[in-house]
Structures are given as structure tokens and as C-alpha cells.
Motif scaffolding. Structure first.
Motif, PDB file in Angstrom:
ATOM      1  N   THR A   1      -0.559  10.836   3.576  1.00 48.37           N
ATOM      2  CA  THR A   1      -1.779  10.276   3.004  1.00 48.37           C
ATOM      3  C   THR A   1      -2.682  11.398   2.508  1.00 48.37           C
ATOM      4  O   THR A   1      -2.469  12.576   2.807  1.00 48.37           O
ATOM      5  CB  THR A   1      -2.531   9.431   4.033  1.00 48.37           C
TER       6      THR A   1
ATOM      7  N   THR B   1       1.513  12.560   7.517  1.00 54.04           N
ATOM      8  CA  THR B   1       2.015  11.223   7.208  1.00 54.04           C
ATOM      9  C   THR B   1       2.021  10.931   5.712  1.00 54.04           C
ATOM     10  O   THR B   1       2.371   9.827   5.302  1.00 54.04           O
ATOM     11  CB  THR B   1       1.168  10.160   7.925  1.00 54.04           C
TER      12      THR B   1
ATOM     13  N   ASN C   1       4.490   4.814  -5.523  1.00 51.15           N
ATOM     14  CA  ASN C   1       3.546   5.279  -4.521  1.00 51.15           C
ATOM     15  C   ASN C   1       3.258   6.756  -4.755  1.00 51.15           C
ATOM     16  O   ASN C   1       4.082   7.483  -5.313  1.00 51.15           O
ATOM     17  CB  ASN C   1       4.108   5.091  -3.110  1.00 51.15           C
TER      18      ASN C   1
ATOM     19  N   TRP D   1       2.448  10.229  -2.686  1.00 54.37           N
ATOM     20  CA  TRP D   1       2.432  10.880  -1.385  1.00 54.37           C
ATOM     21  C   TRP D   1       1.856  12.279  -1.548  1.00 54.37           C
ATOM     22  O   TRP D   1       2.154  12.967  -2.516  1.00 54.37           O
ATOM     23  CB  TRP D   1       3.844  10.947  -0.793  1.00 54.37           C
TER      24      TRP D   1
END
Length: 277
Positions: free
Chosen positions: A45, A43, A30, A32
Motif C-alpha cells: 500500500t 503490504t 491495481n 502496488w
């Protein structure tokens, strides 16, 4: 701690760790986002980034092999990424992205194959207790495309084998102790591979010199205390393409680390790398 070191040096354990990391590959990866100028805490994103690198590291959603993509700015915090295997990368490189210590101890501490890419690391605050360390403390981790400068201690400590690539390491020494070695390699467990780096002082601290390889690096190879015979005390004894010369920064004292015209460092790196801009 000794039993952990012995266990980690076992090739079978390293192989197991690598297999575990590969198994995580399908579950992680992922990205970030971090931006110190965002709205805290964020958060992670693209539209609502975290505002602290360390906060991003400690989130339960941040997992092995994830990337933290860091926007330009000055991040006043000590970054500790242990047992995480993270890629911490700036979007605009070390001239635009700074990690500055908020407290004593390493400004950056990485282990388990984590990578720090594209930061200026500065402002080490003396006073920490515990084992030897540096402004950057590596335990089987890597820094690349970084500037490590103006720290009141040694620049880098390698406790387990580490990689230091395309970094500029200048003006790092305890107060009143100029010309201190830039890198410490612990002799009982450490090792370092140094690629295409520039330092302004002796390359290595006491111990561990035989476990160090340097290629296409500019440093003071002639001062490697306390046993210069470990590497023959010459650039070629560490690896290939090394130079023991003044890199001729434009204004090191003033913080301008561009190379002067005619600098011996220009295009002196690995010939397979792109030419300097």
C-alpha cells in the motif's frame, strides 16, 4: 523450448494472448507501491509499501496489468517478471532509481508484454550459465526511459520481438572486450524496434539485423557484425532520423550522461516528441 517458440510465433496464439490480456483488464489494474526505504516486507500500500520489486512481483495479489510504482533508491536484486504482464515504473526516473544485480544472470528479465520504465540498470555479475542473454533480457517486452550502463556483458538481448524506447545504453561489454555491440537480437525468433535511443557502441550483435528497426537513434551503425550488408551499413537503412555521431555526453566515464551544449543529440529525436529540457 523449440515447440514453445514455434507456438508463440503463431499469429493465432498471439491474438489469443491479447484477448486473454484484455479480459483480465477489468479484473486487474491495481497499483502496488514499492520503496526500498520502507519497513520490510510491506503490504504494497502507499502507507506500507513493499521493499523489494521482486517480492512485489511474486505476491499472489499481483495480477496481469497491475502497476508496480517504485520510489527512488537503489534496489539490489535481480528482477524477473515472466508471464505476468506488469508495468514496473519508477516515480522519479533513472537518475534516481537504480536496479543493481544481486546475483548472476540478467539484472532484468521480462516477458509477456511487461514494461520497465524509468530505471538505471547496472552491475551485471558474470558467471551465469544457460542461453545467451544480456543485462536486460527481453522476451516480447519493453523498456522505456531507462539507462543501461556499466554492465560486464551486452546491454540488451531480444529473444522475442521487443521495444526499446528513449534509452541510453553505454559502457556495456565483457571484460577485455571493448566496443562490443549493445543489443543482441536472436535471428530465429527475435526482433527489435528501437526508438530515440543513444548507444556508445555498435548497435547490433551477430544475427537478426534484418529484423531490427531503429528510428531517431544515435549509434555506430557502421559496425554491425558479421553481415553489414543486411542493412546496408548506414543509419538510413535501419529507419528514419538516425545518426552515426558522437552524442557528446558531458562526462561518460564519470557517469554524467547529460549532453554537452552543441551536442548533435539535442532535439534530434522524433519531431512529434516534446523538446528536450
Amino acid at each position: 523450448m523449440g515447440s514453445f517458440r514455434n507456438r508463440w510465433r503463431n499469429p493465432a496464439v498471439r491474438t489469443l494472448a491479447a484477448l486473454v490480456s484484455l479480459a483480465c483488464l477489468a479484473q486487474a489494474q491495481n497499483t502496488w507501491y514499492v520503496d526500498v526505504n520502507g519497513t520490510p516486507p510491506g503490504t504494497g500500500t502507499l502507507n506500507d509499501p513493499y521493499t523489494s520489486i521482486q517480492y512485489a512481483i511474486t505476491r499472489p495479489t499481483t495480477q496481469f496489468l497491475d502497476t508496480l510504482l517504485v520510489a527512488p533508491g537503489t534496489y539490489v536484486e535481480n528482477v524477473v517478471a515472466t508471464h505476468t504482464y506488469l508495468f514496473i515504473r519508477s516515480t522519479h526516473g533513472p537518475l534516481n532509481t537504480t536496479l543493481r544485480a544481486a546475483t548472476t544472470g540478467p539484472v532484468v528479465k521480462l516477458d509477456f508484454f511487461s514494461v520497465l520504465d524509468g530505471f538505471t540498470v547496472t552491475g551485471y555479475i558474470p558467471g551465469s550459465s544457460g542461453p545467451p542473454h544480456g543485462a536486460v533480457h527481453l522476451l516480447e517486452a519493453e523498456i522505456v526511459n531507462c539507462i543501461v550502463r556499466d554492465n560486464a556483458f551486452r546491454a540488451v538481448a531480444c529473444v522475442y520481438p521487443a521495444i526499446i524506447s528513449r534509452c541510453t545504453i553505454v559502457n556495456n561489454a565483457p571484460p577485455g572486450q571493448p566496443n562490443q555491440p549493445s543489443i543482441q537480437v536472436l535471428p530465429f525468433s527475435g526482433g527489435a524496434v528501437i526508438n530515440e535511443c543513444i548507444t556508445d557502441g555498435p548497435l547490433l550483435d551477430a544475427g537478426g539485423a534484418t529484423q531490427t528497426i531503429a528510428n531517431y537513434t544515435i549509434a555506430n551503425f557502421g559496425v554491425t557484425p558479421p553481415s553489414p550488408g543486411e542493412h546496408g551499413n548506414t543509419p538510413a537503412s535501419f529507419g528514419i532520423g538516425n545518426l552515426d555521431v558522437d552524442p557528446q555526453f558531458w562526462d561518460e566515464a564519470g557517469g554524467d550522461l547529460r549532453l554537452r551544449p552543441g551536442s548533435p543529440a539535442i532535439d534530434a529525436g522524433n519531431p512529434t516528441s516534446p523538446l528536450d529540457p
